[in-house]
Design an enzyme around this catalytic site. Structure first.
Site, PDB file in Angstrom:
ATOM      1  CB  ILE A   1     144.669  26.644  11.948  1.00  0.00           C
ATOM      2  CG1 ILE A   1     145.719  27.475  11.202  1.00  0.00           C
ATOM      3  CG2 ILE A   1     145.286  25.810  13.056  1.00  0.00           C
ATOM      4  CD1 ILE A   1     146.892  26.724  10.658  1.00  0.00           C
TER       5      ILE A   1
ATOM      6  NE  ARG B   1     140.200  28.654  28.919  1.00  0.00           N
ATOM      7  CZ  ARG B   1     139.963  27.458  28.426  1.00  0.00           C
ATOM      8  NH1 ARG B   1     138.754  27.121  28.064  1.00  0.00           N
ATOM      9  NH2 ARG B   1     140.927  26.589  28.291  1.00  0.00           N
TER      10      ARG B   1
ATOM     11  CB  CYS C   1     137.645  23.121  22.625  1.00  0.00           C
ATOM     12  SG  CYS C   1     138.637  24.128  21.553  1.00  0.00           S
TER      13      CYS C   1
ATOM     14  CE  LYS D   1     146.164  31.314  26.084  1.00  0.00           C
ATOM     15  NZ  LYS D   1     145.767  29.982  25.596  1.00  0.00           N
ATOM     16  CG  ASN D   2     148.997  29.646  23.630  1.00  0.00           C
ATOM     17  OD1 ASN D   2     148.293  29.390  24.610  1.00  0.00           O
ATOM     18  ND2 ASN D   2     148.485  30.022  22.464  1.00  0.00           N
TER      19      ASN D   2
ATOM     20  CG  ASP E   1     146.318  12.598  14.617  1.00  0.00           C
ATOM     21  OD1 ASP E   1     145.718  13.646  14.954  1.00  0.00           O
ATOM     22  OD2 ASP E   1     146.924  12.491  13.540  1.00  0.00           O
TER      23      ASP E   1
ATOM     24  CG  ASP F   1     145.715  31.682  18.553  1.00  0.00           C
ATOM     25  OD1 ASP F   1     144.751  30.939  18.282  1.00  0.00           O
ATOM     26  OD2 ASP F   1     146.719  31.284  19.179  1.00  0.00           O
TER      27      ASP F   1
ATOM     28  NE  ARG G   1     142.547  21.067  22.906  1.00  0.00           N
ATOM     29  CZ  ARG G   1     142.130  19.911  22.416  1.00  0.00           C
ATOM     30  NH1 ARG G   1     140.922  19.498  22.669  1.00  0.00           N
ATOM     31  NH2 ARG G   1     142.907  19.184  21.654  1.00  0.00           N
TER      32      ARG G   1
ATOM     33  NE  ARG H   1     142.429  22.996  19.872  1.00  0.00           N
ATOM     34  CZ  ARG H   1     142.754  23.937  20.755  1.00  0.00           C
ATOM     35  NH1 ARG H   1     141.836  24.514  21.468  1.00  0.00           N
ATOM     36  NH2 ARG H   1     144.005  24.288  20.919  1.00  0.00           N
TER      37      ARG H   1
HETATM   38  C1  EPZ Z   1     148.010  25.911  19.820  1.00  0.00           C
HETATM   39  O1  EPZ Z   1     146.977  24.925  19.875  1.00  0.00           O
HETATM   40  C2  EPZ Z   1     147.546  27.078  20.649  1.00  0.00           C
HETATM   41  N1  EPZ Z   1     147.322  26.617  22.003  1.00  0.00           N
HETATM   42  C3  EPZ Z   1     146.264  27.666  20.052  1.00  0.00           C
HETATM   43  O2  EPZ Z   1     145.950  28.834  20.784  1.00  0.00           O
HETATM   44  C4  EPZ Z   1     146.530  28.050  18.596  1.00  0.00           C
HETATM   45  O3  EPZ Z   1     145.322  28.473  18.012  1.00  0.00           O
HETATM   46  C5  EPZ Z   1     147.085  26.860  17.826  1.00  0.00           C
HETATM   47  O4  EPZ Z   1     148.260  26.339  18.496  1.00  0.00           O
HETATM   48  C6  EPZ Z   1     147.495  27.212  16.396  1.00  0.00           C
HETATM   49  O5  EPZ Z   1     148.488  28.198  16.415  1.00  0.00           O
HETATM   50  C7  EPZ Z   1     148.362  26.461  22.806  1.00  0.00           C
HETATM   51  O6  EPZ Z   1     149.514  26.711  22.467  1.00  0.00           O
HETATM   52  C8  EPZ Z   1     148.056  26.011  24.197  1.00  0.00           C
HETATM   53  P1  EPZ Z   1     147.945  22.729  16.783  1.00  0.00           P
HETATM   54  P2  EPZ Z   1     147.267  23.447  19.435  1.00  0.00           P
HETATM   55  O7  EPZ Z   1     148.243  21.394  17.338  1.00  0.00           O
HETATM   56  O8  EPZ Z   1     148.652  23.091  19.818  1.00  0.00           O
HETATM   57  C9  EPZ Z   1     145.688  19.764  13.786  1.00  0.00           C
HETATM   58  C10 EPZ Z   1     144.582  30.323  21.958  1.00  0.00           C
HETATM   59  O9  EPZ Z   1     143.581  31.017  21.645  1.00  0.00           O
HETATM   60  N2  EPZ Z   1     146.232  18.660  14.617  1.00  0.00           N
HETATM   61  O10 EPZ Z   1     149.073  23.553  16.260  1.00  0.00           O
HETATM   62  O11 EPZ Z   1     146.151  22.596  19.918  1.00  0.00           O
HETATM   63  C11 EPZ Z   1     144.677  20.621  14.525  1.00  0.00           C
HETATM   64  O12 EPZ Z   1     143.385  20.042  14.484  1.00  0.00           O
HETATM   65  C12 EPZ Z   1     144.698  28.888  21.486  1.00  0.00           C
HETATM   66  O13 EPZ Z   1     145.498  30.731  22.689  1.00  0.00           O
HETATM   67  C13 EPZ Z   1     146.045  17.361  14.209  1.00  0.00           C
HETATM   68  O14 EPZ Z   1     145.414  17.073  13.188  1.00  0.00           O
HETATM   69  O15 EPZ Z   1     147.151  23.583  17.863  1.00  0.00           O
HETATM   70  C14 EPZ Z   1     144.788  21.917  13.772  1.00  0.00           C
HETATM   71  O16 EPZ Z   1     144.046  21.846  12.595  1.00  0.00           O
HETATM   72  C15 EPZ Z   1     143.498  28.404  20.780  1.00  0.00           C
HETATM   73  N3  EPZ Z   1     146.575  16.349  14.984  1.00  0.00           N
HETATM   74  C16 EPZ Z   1     146.277  21.987  13.401  1.00  0.00           C
HETATM   75  O17 EPZ Z   1     146.751  20.655  13.505  1.00  0.00           O
HETATM   76  C17 EPZ Z   1     147.278  16.611  16.116  1.00  0.00           C
HETATM   77  O18 EPZ Z   1     147.742  15.662  16.760  1.00  0.00           O
HETATM   78  C18 EPZ Z   1     147.119  22.875  14.300  1.00  0.00           C
HETATM   79  O19 EPZ Z   1     146.839  22.580  15.660  1.00  0.00           O
HETATM   80  C19 EPZ Z   1     147.468  17.938  16.511  1.00  0.00           C
HETATM   81  C20 EPZ Z   1     146.936  18.956  15.740  1.00  0.00           C
END
Ligand code: EPZ
Length: 430
Positions: A327, A397, A117, A22-23, A125, A305, A93, A122
């Site tokens: 995370i 989803r 969420c 999916k991702n 930036d 995840d 998202r 999330r």
């Molecule tokens: C992806 O989310 C996945 N979603 C998530 O899967 C997964 O949990 C996550 O990566 C971590 O592996 C998709 O791929 C669509 P991140 P994403 O940006 O990209 C911080 C599922 O269940 N951060 O890697 O949103 C953030 O807050 C979902 O399938 C910033 O601070 O995750 C987090 O602490 C849920 N600033 C960390 O980085 C930013 O600009 C990692 O988030 C972006 C992220």
């Protein structure tokens, strides 16, 4: 409102086929609009998140043709609207991947700013930092991100946090920028690599995906492609944990075992037998499993995840385990639901201490989010008696035919809509 009803106690046994990731698909579908030629994408999971993103893509004027349940043909030459509204961002998202895709292709995009969420606040930036580094003017006005550039120019960028979303989004925009972009401290997840491979199949020049540094030589246009998405390692891991929690014997088919190494290593450590084949993994759990420590980390670390599924398993294992969630800040809500089934745990900050219990008793619980929902179904399959899981819309989803796949392994689980359905199921299994 649909629910799952589960009669626990049957070990899961047999073979299960894993769908496309999916991702990865979310990034790839967004990237597919970056060419005016036709792109065919195969091994797409048939899940709600994907179908909503396809609607968003159609909504901006691209042509989207589903050839069958798992194959779609997209043509982005007819796009007229460069703005993605809040309705889509609210539902999914990852519609924000259209920001990087549209900005790369048209040098202009507007996407509603996603809020937090269920699993955390999330922020995005790092995505915006990346677009600005490429020369885009990025403003947030009236709840939307407006990004625009005369020209996108390659740059050298160091991400402050390792982010899957920011890596994919900025990589897409940089694929059509002028000159070379170097992205450091990037996410190395298999789905990041899959999106890079897909962009390369359309003529992009991206090297290093899967390592800490990605180098992108911008090209002026992308072209048609046919691409098949990698298997979903989180769906695969979910079935591996389901096998372990029910003391079953399941072969998870159509996977890339290398992507499952962190999960496999933990299962082996706590006493499971795991056999790896070229494109399958077999999990056998003959006895009660042991305790361990888990810390979620970006790939190749233990995936966030998979944390709730692991938490369910450790709640049934011998001794005291600890989980540190590094995370997302709000990914332990399922432990409160699990207490209704007899589990023992205590959460302090981003750590949970779990005291393993001998067994769960079925109860009514609510899915707090996608992975936690799947984890509660695993708990129900391992529990004595009947479990009802509410809010399964989260599970739908991201898991294709979840209950059907569990049933094919001998799990007693059904999707129900009414009291009458519940009674029918209860009679059938009693
Ligand atoms: C992806 O989310 C996945 N979603 C998530 O899967 C997964 O949990 C996550 O990566 C971590 O592996 C998709 O791929 C669509 P991140 P994403 O940006 O990209 C911080 C599922 O269940 N951060 O890697 O949103 C953030 O807050 C979902 O399938 C910033 O601070 O995750 C987090 O602490 C849920 N600033 C960390 O980085 C930013 O600009 C990692 O988030 C972006 C992220």
């Amino acid at each position: 409102m649909e629910q799952y009803i589960i009669k626990g106690g049957n070990p899961l046994v047999g073979e299960v086929e894993i769908a496309g990731a999916k991702n990865a698909a979310l990034g790839i579908l967004a990237a597919a609009i970056m060419t005016d030629e036709t792109v065919t994408i195969d091994n797409l999971p048939d899940v709600n998140d994907i179908n909503v993103l396809l609607e968003a893509i159609e909504g901006i004027g691209a042509s989207v043709q589903k050839l069958d349940r798992h194959t779609v043909r997209i043509n982005g030459s007819t796009i007229q609207n460069l703005s993605i509204d809040y309705d889509y961002i609210k539902k999914i998202r990852a519609s924000y991947y259209l920001l990087g895709a549209l900005l790369g292709k048209y040098k202009k995009a507007e996407v509603a700013l996603p809020g937090g969420c269920n699993i955390g606040s999330r922020p995005i930036d790092q995505h915006l930092k990346g677009f600005r580094a490429l020369g885009a003017d990025v403003e947030i006005e009236h709840g939307s991100i407006m990004a625009e550039a005369e020209h996108l120019r390659g740059n050298h960028l160091y991400f402050d946090v390792v982010s899957v979303g920011a890596t994919i989004n900025v990589m897409m925009a940089a694929a059509l920028a002028e000159g070379t972009t170097i992205l450091e401290n990037v996410a190395k997840e298999p789905h990041v690599v899959d999106v890079a491979n897909f962009l390369n199949s359309m003529g992009a020049n991206i090297k290093g995906a899967g390592t800490d540094v990605i180098r992108i030589k911008g090209v002026s246009r992308l072209h048609k492609s046919s691409y098949s998405i990698i298997p979903d390692q989180i769906e695969a891991g979910t079935f591996m944990f389901a096998a372990a929690a029910t003391h079953g014997d399941v072969t998870v088919m159509n996977v890339i075992p290398k992507h499952l190494e962190a999960t496999t290593a933990k299962l082996v450590e706590i006493g499971c037998e795991v056999e790896e084949f070229d494109d399958a993994v077999r999990v056998i759990a003959k006895k009660r499993l042991g305790h361990t420590q888990i810390k979620t980390l970006p790939y190749p670390g233990f995936p966030t995840d998979m944390q709730p599924q692991m938490g369910v398993l450790l709640s049934l294992s011998r001794g005291t385990s600890t989980i540190t969630e590094s995370i997302f800040e709000n990914r332990f809500k399922y432990l409160d639901e699990l207490k209704r089934m007899g589990a023992l745990s205590k959460v302090e900050g981003n750590s949970a201490t779990i005291e393993g219990v001998e067994g769960f008793s079925g109860a009514r619980v609510s899915a707090p989010d996608l992975r936690a929902g799947a984890a509660l179904c695993i708990a129900g399959l391992a529990a004595e008696g009947i479990t009802i899981v509410d809010d399964i819309v989260y599970i739908q989803r991201g898991y294709e035919r979840f209950e059907e796949k569990l049933r094919s392994l001998g799990g007693l689980i059904e999707r129900v809509e009414s009291e009458k359905d519940i009674q029918k199921f209860t009679l059938k299994v009693s």
